[in-house]
Design an enzyme around this catalytic site. Structure first.
Site, PDB file in Angstrom:
ATOM      1  CG  ASP A 288       0.965  -1.077  -4.437  1.00  0.00           C
ATOM      2  OD1 ASP A 288       0.888   0.110  -4.800  1.00  0.00           O
ATOM      3  OD2 ASP A 288       0.562  -2.034  -5.125  1.00  0.00           O
ATOM      4  N   GLY A 289       3.875  -1.007  -0.801  1.00  0.00           N
ATOM      5  CA  GLY A 289       4.278  -1.224   0.588  1.00  0.00           C
ATOM      6  C   GLY A 289       4.465   0.073   1.348  1.00  0.00           C
ATOM      7  CG  ASN A 367      -3.142  -4.637   0.486  1.00  0.00           C
ATOM      8  OD1 ASN A 367      -3.850  -3.796  -0.066  1.00  0.00           O
ATOM      9  ND2 ASN A 367      -1.950  -4.958   0.039  1.00  0.00           N
ATOM     10  CG  ASP A 397      -2.599 -24.695   2.333  1.00  0.00           C
ATOM     11  OD1 ASP A 397      -2.677 -25.747   2.984  1.00  0.00           O
ATOM     12  OD2 ASP A 397      -1.913 -24.564   1.302  1.00  0.00           O
TER      13      ASP A 397
END
Length: 524
Positions: A288-289, A367, A397
């Site tokens: 996917d990268g 993404n 966070d």
């Protein structure tokens, strides 16, 4: 049996009904036989085992009766659904004919207006014709027309498009022979709003001219990827296709053999911005990268991407590298089922900017864009707005703004929903919020989100785009995100839904558990 298998005279339905009737009749005969066995007078001295057998036979008799009744009910319901389907199909066909007729009339009227206006235009010299520039200084493209830079002296070459493979997108549906591009048709009849055609059908790409140029992008530092890349380049060369690779890959190929001297590449960033004018098809070898890297190279229109799985999970890589010849042969011939993956366009606006137009270079993400507290020990304090309406203040966070394609990435780990990639929407997912009632949201695609660090924040925030290009947000700085007009089309192995479900089953083992044991029917 699906409605597509039903013919006009209903023979299939009648045959199915008769079979169901005979099955039900045989079940009833079996039930009568069981009753005759268990209703015979018992002989003296019969033991407990025969009594248990008699009770079991009564249970079987009840089960047979229920099965017969259920079979008959199902057949009747199927006939009723067939009748409703035929009525609905006739209504849709009538409505579609009305819309197509009105569209044809409007088209003819517009063509006449164009012809009349063209008669009053003065001829232009070729030397005065300049292709329009639609790309800003930041590299992000707006809607544009691609012009052929190698124009000849013919007069009709003045408006000629670039020599690339042309294609059309259309909706397709299983069992439907008509492959017209169908839009959403909303009908207002007698005050009632009905949708005749849905836009949720599978999107297909059909080549109008054969592809000529292929770009291959690979995962770095992988020996297996290098071997498959070299094999694929040789095979594509035999098909007489032009091949582009990254400068790094071309160097690796030439180190292996001087045979690969025909492979083309680019020199600088300006050449990269013009890749979409040359490339017809993109092939990725990795995970996917690698698909994210391929999407980041195109700031405007993206050619269709064929992702081969050579990575880890592979939510966006449905094709197996061992079968690349069969896959590419089928894709080059077409048609192709594709998934249009939406991207977010993000702007960072500094507090020192006088207007919102004085922004930094926009970034496209496939993404997600993530705002977090970085190395600070304080909670993030983020004010969130949707189309200038206040949404909430995030204290935790951080926050994830994700596309539906990124719903199986960081957003999933933070508790967000998994969403089909063709659902147009923006996921609003908090990261470890210090609240018991802060649940994730899914917002429509047309909204603009603004995330701002308030002046009373105890610390800075950090923003990253698809895990890269990390930037600091000081108090007063803001991040503005909206849906980009340039999606990323990725080829499907089957169709978009099958690929999505296969990825969550194989990649995440979604809802995998042992099947509950069957103890037999229970007596009511």
């Amino acid at each position: 049996m699906t409605p597509e298998n039903l013919n006009s005279d209903g023979n299939a339905s009648n045959l199915s009904y008769e079979n169901g009737f005979h099955d039900s009749f045989s079940l009833l005969n079996s039930e009568k036989a069981v009753k005759e066995v268990i209703e015979q007078p018992l002989v003296e001295g019969i033991d407990d085992h025969l009594m248990e057998f008699s009770e079991a036979m009564r249970t079987v008799s009840k089960a047979l009766r229920r099965a017969a009744e259920g079979k008959a009910s199902a057949q009747a319901e199927a006939s009723e659904w067939k009748r409703k389907y035929e009525l609905e199909r006739q209504r849709n066909l009538q409505l579609e004919n009305k819309v197509l007729t009105s569209v044809e009339l409007d088209t003819n009227h517009n063509e006449k207006k164009i012809e009349n206006s063209a008669q009053h235009l003065e001829p232009m010299h070729e030397t005065d014709e300049q292709p329009p520039i639609y790309r800003g200084k930041n590299g992000i493209y707006s809607h544009e027309v691609l012009w052929d830079k190698q124009q000849n002296s013919c007069s009709n070459a003045r408006g000629k498009l670039i020599r690339k493979a042309s294609f059309k997108l259309h909706w397709s549906c299983k069992g439907e022979k008509n492959d017209q591009h169908k839009h959403d048709i909303v009908s207002f009849e007698k005050g009632n709003i009905t949708t005749a055609e849905r836009s949720s059908k599978q999107i297909c790409l059909k080549w109008e001219s054969p592809p000529q140029t292929v770009l291959i992008l690979t995962k770095p530092n992988s020996i297996s990827v290098k071997v498959i890349c070299a094999e694929m380049v040789r095979w594509l060369k035999e098909k007489k296709l032009n091949i582009y690779v990254e400068p790094r890959v071309r160097t690796e190929l030439l180190t292996e053999s001087s045979y690969f001297n025909f492979v083309q590449t680019w020199k600088d960033g300006d050449d990269v911005l013009l890749l979409h004018e040359k490339v017809d098809l993109v092939v990725t070898l990795g995970g996917d990268g690698t698909v994210l890297w391929a999407a980041s190279l195109f700031k405007g229109p993206v050619p269709p991407i064929v992702p081969f799985s050579l990575g880890s999970l592979g939510f966006m890589t449905p094709f197996h590298s061992e079968q690349y010849k069969e896959c590419l042969k089928s894709i080059l011939q077409g048609p192709i089922s594709i998934t249009l993956r939406h991207r977010l366009q993000c702007h960072v606006i500094r507090e020192a900017a006088k207007t919102e137009y004085e922004t930094e270079e926009p970034i496209l993400v496939l993404n997600e864009v993530t705002v977090d507290r970085g190395i600070s020990s304080f909670l993030t304090n983020l004010e969130c707005y949707c189309d200038d309406s206040f949404v909430t203040c995030v204290q935790g966070d951080g926050l994830i703004l994700s596309t539906t394609s990124g719903s199986t990435a960081y957003s999933l780990a933070a508790g967000g929903s998994m969403v089909h990639p063709q659902v147009p929407g923006i996921l609003f997912t908090p990261i470890c919020p210090h609240s018991l009632s802060f649940r994730p949201l899914i917002l429509p695609e047309h909204v603009t989100l603004r995330i701002q660090v308030p002046f009373n924040s105890r610390g800075h925030a950090w923003v990253s785009f698809d895990g890269k290009d990390r930037k600091q947000l000081a108090p007063g700085d803001a991040l503005v995100c909206s849906m980009s007009v340039w999606p990323v089309p990725t080829a499907c192995r089957g169709d978009s839904t099958n690929d999505f479900l296969r990825s969550i089953h194989e990649g995440l083992h979604w809802n995998l558990r042992k099947t509950q044991s069957f103890d037999g029917p229970r007596e009511s």
